[in-house]
Write an enzyme that holds these catalytic residues in place. Structure first.
Site, PDB file in Angstrom:
ATOM      1  N   GLY A   1       0.808  -1.212   0.000  1.00  0.00           N
ATOM      2  CA  GLY A   1       0.000   0.000   0.000  1.00  0.00           C
ATOM      3  C   GLY A   1       0.842   1.263   0.000  1.00  0.00           C
ATOM      4  O   GLY A   1       0.352   2.343   0.298  1.00  0.00           O
ATOM      5  N   LEU A   2       2.116   1.129  -0.332  1.00  0.00           N
ATOM      6  CA  LEU A   2       2.990   2.307  -0.358  1.00  0.00           C
ATOM      7  C   LEU A   2       3.268   2.774  -1.787  1.00  0.00           C
ATOM      8  O   LEU A   2       4.128   3.614  -2.022  1.00  0.00           O
ATOM      9  CB  LEU A   2       4.307   2.016   0.371  1.00  0.00           C
ATOM     10  CG  LEU A   2       4.127   1.552   1.821  1.00  0.00           C
ATOM     11  CD1 LEU A   2       5.472   1.378   2.495  1.00  0.00           C
ATOM     12  CD2 LEU A   2       3.289   2.551   2.600  1.00  0.00           C
ATOM     13  N   SER A   3       2.560   2.176  -2.730  1.00  0.00           N
ATOM     14  CA  SER A   3       2.615   2.610  -4.119  1.00  0.00           C
ATOM     15  C   SER A   3       3.973   2.475  -4.769  1.00  0.00           C
ATOM     16  O   SER A   3       4.496   3.414  -5.358  1.00  0.00           O
ATOM     17  CB  SER A   3       2.152   4.058  -4.235  1.00  0.00           C
ATOM     18  OG  SER A   3       0.779   4.052  -4.341  1.00  0.00           O
TER      19      SER A   3
ATOM     20  N   ASP B   1      -1.451   8.600  -6.009  1.00  0.00           N
ATOM     21  CA  ASP B   1      -0.151   7.966  -5.782  1.00  0.00           C
ATOM     22  C   ASP B   1       0.949   8.618  -6.614  1.00  0.00           C
ATOM     23  O   ASP B   1       2.032   8.923  -6.127  1.00  0.00           O
ATOM     24  CB  ASP B   1      -0.223   6.471  -6.143  1.00  0.00           C
ATOM     25  CG  ASP B   1      -1.277   5.751  -5.338  1.00  0.00           C
ATOM     26  OD1 ASP B   1      -1.780   6.337  -4.358  1.00  0.00           O
ATOM     27  OD2 ASP B   1      -1.602   4.603  -5.693  1.00  0.00           O
TER      28      ASP B   1
ATOM     29  N   SER C   1       4.320   0.861  -7.371  1.00  0.00           N
ATOM     30  CA  SER C   1       4.074   0.939  -8.822  1.00  0.00           C
ATOM     31  C   SER C   1       4.094   2.387  -9.303  1.00  0.00           C
ATOM     32  O   SER C   1       4.637   2.693 -10.369  1.00  0.00           O
ATOM     33  CB  SER C   1       2.760   0.262  -9.189  1.00  0.00           C
ATOM     34  OG  SER C   1       1.658   0.930  -8.607  1.00  0.00           O
TER      35      SER C   1
HETATM   36  P1  ADP Z   1       1.827  -1.105  -4.726  1.00  0.00           P
HETATM   37  O1  ADP Z   1       0.748  -0.899  -3.735  1.00  0.00           O
HETATM   38  O2  ADP Z   1       3.158  -1.309  -4.062  1.00  0.00           O
HETATM   39  O3  ADP Z   1       1.857  -0.064  -5.789  1.00  0.00           O
HETATM   40  P2  ADP Z   1       1.107  -2.704  -6.955  1.00  0.00           P
HETATM   41  O4  ADP Z   1       0.607  -4.106  -7.073  1.00  0.00           O
HETATM   42  O5  ADP Z   1       0.300  -1.604  -7.504  1.00  0.00           O
HETATM   43  O6  ADP Z   1       1.481  -2.493  -5.425  1.00  0.00           O
HETATM   44  O7  ADP Z   1       2.521  -2.597  -7.674  1.00  0.00           O
HETATM   45  C1  ADP Z   1       3.508  -3.577  -7.508  1.00  0.00           C
HETATM   46  C2  ADP Z   1       4.136  -3.830  -8.862  1.00  0.00           C
HETATM   47  O8  ADP Z   1       5.051  -2.748  -9.190  1.00  0.00           O
HETATM   48  C3  ADP Z   1       5.015  -5.074  -8.859  1.00  0.00           C
HETATM   49  O9  ADP Z   1       4.220  -6.209  -9.166  1.00  0.00           O
HETATM   50  C4  ADP Z   1       6.000  -4.757  -9.959  1.00  0.00           C
HETATM   51  O10 ADP Z   1       5.451  -4.989 -11.229  1.00  0.00           O
HETATM   52  C5  ADP Z   1       6.216  -3.258  -9.812  1.00  0.00           C
HETATM   53  N1  ADP Z   1       7.356  -2.984  -8.908  1.00  0.00           N
HETATM   54  C6  ADP Z   1       7.318  -2.412  -7.697  1.00  0.00           C
HETATM   55  N2  ADP Z   1       8.540  -2.344  -7.125  1.00  0.00           N
HETATM   56  C7  ADP Z   1       9.385  -2.889  -8.013  1.00  0.00           C
HETATM   57  C8  ADP Z   1      10.804  -3.148  -8.026  1.00  0.00           C
HETATM   58  N3  ADP Z   1      11.575  -2.834  -6.992  1.00  0.00           N
HETATM   59  N4  ADP Z   1      11.318  -3.728  -9.120  1.00  0.00           N
HETATM   60  C9  ADP Z   1      10.538  -4.075 -10.167  1.00  0.00           C
HETATM   61  N5  ADP Z   1       9.226  -3.878 -10.217  1.00  0.00           N
HETATM   62  C10 ADP Z   1       8.638  -3.308  -9.165  1.00  0.00           C
HETATM   63 MG    MG Z   2       0.217   0.397  -7.073  1.00  0.00          MG
END
Ligand code: ADP
Ligand code: MG
Length: 385
Positions: A123-125, A171, A127
């Site tokens: 949940g810290l974004s 985000d 993506s």
């Molecule tokens: P969040 O809440 O963290 O945004 P999401 O499911 O929206 O969760 O995003 C996670 C996605 O972002 C991962 O599945 C990957 O595709 C990408 N991602 C996040 N951090 C990294 C990283 N360090 N290296 C590569 N891809 C990443």
């Molecule tokens: Mg996300």
């Protein structure tokens, strides 16, 4: 620790050339204002000291050569190709590159190295941090002259079109426009914003990751959206100027929605009150009234749990325990719900003891690890110079 030197050394190992641009873009927290974004309301996010780092250089063809250090994975494609089999992490990069190219016609082939320390899916974004780091890097590398807001919008559009997630703008906005020791009061309808000073030298923020994600999230999300839309529709029949819940008063909900459907009423009332809590929280910051702020966080949590019904036993347990700890002034679930983290505002110097009593209790009750994440409020996307 990740530094410009370590990133550039890794880039060189992989691509046997020097990086031309190195960028970091942060994850974010949201202090208050949950589920208000898709109701055209207000949110209060802040960027944190956890980042996605990217390093890039230009190629002299139209290929994208991408490397994710955390997944230990290469991916190679051509700028104008969409491959639905690409791994998700690469889709964010390809999406951002193609969308920037569409508006500026300036993007060419590039090599990109990626790593980060934003906890994934908590949940810290992470993506948004990834798409904003990429957008900022491409913008610099090819001189595209996009504004920070345009980069945020491209990140959002990438989630919509390449990942299939209809997210709001919060985000990406927080990632590119974050400011040290400030939260961003963002109007999700008008995209206007105001920095709110977070003067809490005696307090710190600790996030507690439940390490659960219950499956209910996406159906519940759609159900809540439908309830909110239904409420607006009913009020609009009598007040045609109304467009979303931000334009609606509690008195209107009482008179029009309550007699028709108690559940729709409760969901709509939550949104109207959550917007009000956010405005009250901003006032509390201005008055440096941390006790009031903390109370608003607790109230928000129990309303999310009992009225909007997007919490879960793990989150409720953590917030109850926080309420019973004299040093925690406020806590609530953060994000869409059904798992993820709680945000806790705690008097400095007491974090360790709080976690030391909470972790074993959490483990005993749910047989799950509790992961504490300490965060500082930091600046938005920047070049590593
Ligand atoms: P969040 O809440 O963290 O945004 P999401 O499911 O929206 O969760 O995003 C996670 C996605 O972002 C991962 O599945 C990957 O595709 C990408 N991602 C996040 N951090 C990294 C990283 N360090 N290296 C590569 N891809 C990443
Ligand atoms: Mg996300």
């Amino acid at each position: 620790m990740i530094t410009k030197e370590s990133i550039n050394a890794s880039f060189k190992d992989i691509f046997h050339q020097d990086a031309q641009v190195t960028v970091k873009s942060p994850g974010r927290i949201n202090i208050i204002g949950e589920h208000t974004d898709y109701n055209n309301g207000f949110v209060l996010p802040a960027a944190i000291d956890k980042y996605i780092y990217v390093a890039l250089n230009e190629r002299n063809d139209d290929q994208l050569h991408l490397f994710s250090a955390d997944y230990k994975e290469h991916y190679q494609t051509v700028l104008n190709t969409i491959d639905s089999n690409a791994p998700d992490w690469a889709k964010y990069i390809i999406g951002v590159a193609q969308l920037i190219h569409k508006t500026t016609d300036k993007v060419k082939g590039f090599n990109l190295y990626l790593e980060g320390d934003v906890p994934l899916g908590a949940g810290l974004s992470s993506s948004a941090a990834l798409s904003c780091a990429t957008g900022f890097g491409i913008n610099e590398l090819f001189g595209c002259e996009l504004s920070r807001i345009a980069i945020a919008q491209i990140g959002q559009q990438t989630e919509h079109e390449y990942i299939g997630l209809k997210c709001g703008i919060m985000d990406q906005f927080a990632s590119v426009l974050g400011k040290e020791n400030h939260a961003i009061k963002l109007d999700c309808k008008l995209l206007t914003f105001e920095y709110v000073s977070l003067d809490w030298s005696e307090y710190e923020i600790i996030l507690l990751n439940t390490n659960v994600k219950h499956n209910l999230a996406s159906t519940a999300y759609n159900d809540r959206r439908n309830s909110c839309e239904q409420g607006v529709k009913w009020v609009k029949e009598q007040y045609p100027a109304v467009e979303s819940l931000r334009d609606i008063t509690l008195a209107q909900l009482d008179a029009i929605v309550k007699p028709k459907d108690e559940d729709v009423y409760t969901k709509c009332r939550f949104i109207v009150q959550e917007n009000q809590r956010l405005h009250d929280a901003v006032e509390a910051f201005k008055n440096k009234d941390m006790v009031e702020l903390g109370q608003l966080l607790f109230k928000a949590h129990w309303a999310l749990s009992k009225e909007y019904e997007v919490s879960c036993p793990e989150l409720d347990f953590l917030v109850s325990q926080a309420e019973n700890n004299e040093f925690v002034v406020g806590a609530r679930m953060m994000g869409g719900g059904f798992g993820g983290c709680t945000i806790n505002l705690i008097k400095k110097g007491n974090t360790e003891s709080f976690i030391n009593t909470l972790s074993p209790a959490y483990k005993e009750k749910f047989n799950l690890e509790l992961t504490p994440i300490k965060v500082k409020i930091s600046n938005g996307t920047s070049m590593l110079l």
